[in-house]
Design a protein around this motif. Structure first.
Motif, PDB file in Angstrom:
ATOM      1  N   UNK A 157       0.855  -1.191   0.000  1.00  0.00           N
ATOM      2  CA  UNK A 157       0.000   0.000   0.000  1.00  0.00           C
ATOM      3  C   UNK A 157       0.887   1.236   0.000  1.00  0.00           C
ATOM      4  N   UNK A 158       1.257   1.678  -1.176  1.00  0.00           N
ATOM      5  CA  UNK A 158       2.120   2.853  -1.246  1.00  0.00           C
ATOM      6  C   UNK A 158       3.561   2.516  -0.917  1.00  0.00           C
ATOM      7  N   UNK A 159       4.164   3.283  -0.013  1.00  0.00           N
ATOM      8  CA  UNK A 159       5.573   3.098   0.325  1.00  0.00           C
ATOM      9  C   UNK A 159       5.785   1.834   1.158  1.00  0.00           C
ATOM     10  N   UNK A 160       7.011   1.350   1.148  1.00  0.00           N
ATOM     11  CA  UNK A 160       7.405   0.203   1.973  1.00  0.00           C
ATOM     12  C   UNK A 160       7.076   0.496   3.433  1.00  0.00           C
ATOM     13  N   UNK A 161       6.570  -0.503   4.137  1.00  0.00           N
ATOM     14  CA  UNK A 161       6.189  -0.310   5.537  1.00  0.00           C
ATOM     15  C   UNK A 161       6.398  -1.595   6.335  1.00  0.00           C
ATOM     16  N   UNK A 162       6.075  -1.522   7.615  1.00  0.00           N
ATOM     17  CA  UNK A 162       6.146  -2.702   8.473  1.00  0.00           C
ATOM     18  C   UNK A 162       5.261  -3.818   7.945  1.00  0.00           C
ATOM     19  N   UNK A 163       4.194  -3.460   7.235  1.00  0.00           N
ATOM     20  CA  UNK A 163       3.317  -4.471   6.650  1.00  0.00           C
ATOM     21  C   UNK A 163       4.069  -5.335   5.650  1.00  0.00           C
ATOM     22  N   UNK A 164       4.956  -4.728   4.889  1.00  0.00           N
ATOM     23  CA  UNK A 164       5.728  -5.491   3.910  1.00  0.00           C
ATOM     24  C   UNK A 164       6.741  -6.403   4.593  1.00  0.00           C
ATOM     25  N   UNK A 165       7.329  -5.945   5.687  1.00  0.00           N
ATOM     26  CA  UNK A 165       8.221  -6.825   6.451  1.00  0.00           C
ATOM     27  C   UNK A 165       7.471  -8.072   6.876  1.00  0.00           C
ATOM     28  N   UNK A 166       6.304  -7.887   7.449  1.00  0.00           N
ATOM     29  CA  UNK A 166       5.538  -9.016   7.944  1.00  0.00           C
ATOM     30  C   UNK A 166       5.088  -9.929   6.809  1.00  0.00           C
ATOM     31  N   UNK A 167       4.534  -9.350   5.754  1.00  0.00           N
ATOM     32  CA  UNK A 167       4.006 -10.164   4.666  1.00  0.00           C
ATOM     33  C   UNK A 167       5.108 -10.909   3.930  1.00  0.00           C
ATOM     34  N   UNK A 168       6.199 -10.233   3.622  1.00  0.00           N
ATOM     35  CA  UNK A 168       7.284 -10.891   2.899  1.00  0.00           C
ATOM     36  C   UNK A 168       7.847 -12.043   3.709  1.00  0.00           C
ATOM     37  N   UNK A 169       8.054 -11.839   5.000  1.00  0.00           N
ATOM     38  CA  UNK A 169       8.617 -12.923   5.791  1.00  0.00           C
ATOM     39  C   UNK A 169       7.666 -14.116   5.853  1.00  0.00           C
ATOM     40  N   UNK A 170       6.377 -13.850   5.915  1.00  0.00           N
ATOM     41  CA  UNK A 170       5.403 -14.942   5.861  1.00  0.00           C
ATOM     42  C   UNK A 170       5.512 -15.682   4.529  1.00  0.00           C
ATOM     43  N   UNK A 171       5.601 -14.953   3.430  1.00  0.00           N
ATOM     44  CA  UNK A 171       5.681 -15.584   2.117  1.00  0.00           C
ATOM     45  C   UNK A 171       6.966 -16.385   1.945  1.00  0.00           C
ATOM     46  N   UNK A 172       8.050 -15.901   2.507  1.00  0.00           N
ATOM     47  CA  UNK A 172       9.319 -16.613   2.362  1.00  0.00           C
ATOM     48  C   UNK A 172       9.271 -17.978   3.033  1.00  0.00           C
TER      49      UNK A 172
END
Length: 213
Positions: A157-172
């Motif tokens: 959602x727009x700029x990189x955020x804590x949400x991306x940290x959480x989601x990417x680590x889940x996906x990995x």
């Protein structure tokens, strides 16, 4: 004070970056916050001193002065709220980012964890082979939904955020299964995140524990 987190003294992932302390390390690196790490064994995780911090005997925990936290979602949210850079300034965008943090652990991660249970904890059960396709299909449904929403966007959602940290680590955590590669935009999303210098520093720090480096 410098915050202290706990991590596995001997991680089951052997330094692959899948242990959940990676999420906290990554957040610290993104905001430029130094931190200490206290390594704990599986036995120590079940002892009273650790249970006082994490009642379920897991890692990571977070301590900063009198404040002690557990659960990576809570820890990341606290870091993001007390350091600039991981949550948008706009109130609505901030609320959306927090929503995505909840979605990562509450909606996307559960079927992925089910796969790990099916492969390891239930690996010797006679019904494993019959159950596995159902588990994989449930993950595919979630990944397809997320891929459709992400589209061609760089971040959630727009700029990189804590949400991306959480989601990417889940996906990995699902990457070793090959399922992530079925969704090109999700694979590219994870690759962008892993290319960030903060991720690289966090990964190197976790790997150093596993390799004794």
């Amino acid at each position: 004070m410098t915050p202290t987190i706990t991590a596995f003294a001997s991680s089951p992932d052997r330094g692959a970056g899948l242990s959940r302390d990676m999420r906290v390390r990554w957040a610290f690196e993104e905001v430029g916050q130094s931190y200490n790490v206290r390594l704990v064994t599986f036995q120590q995780m079940k002892e009273p001193a650790h249970l006082a911090l994490q009642p379920f005997g897991q890692i990571p925990t977070y301590e900063d002065g009198d404040l002690a936290l557990f659960e990576t979602g809570s820890i990341l949210l606290h870091i993001a709220e007390t350091h600039p850079g991981l949550l948008p300034d706009d109130a609505d965008a901030r609320a959306r980012a927090i929503t995505w943090m909840f979605a990562a652990v509450g909606t996307v991660e559960p079927p992925i964890l089910e796969l790990q249970t099916a492969k390891f904890a239930e690996g010797q059960e006679s019904w494993r082979e019959q159950r596995m396709p159902l588990v994989l299909d449930r993950i595919r449904v979630r990944l397809a939904e997320l891929a459709r929403r992400l589209g061609e966007s760089e971040w959630l959602d727009g700029a990189f955020s804590a949400a991306d940290i959480m989601m990417v680590h889940v996906l990995l955590r699902v990457k070793p299964s090959g399922l992530l590669d079925e969704f090109a935009n999700l694979a590219a999303y994870c690759a962008r995140a892993q290319a960030r210098p903060a991720y690289q520093r966090a990964f190197a720090a976790q790997l150093a524990v596993a390799t004794g480096g």
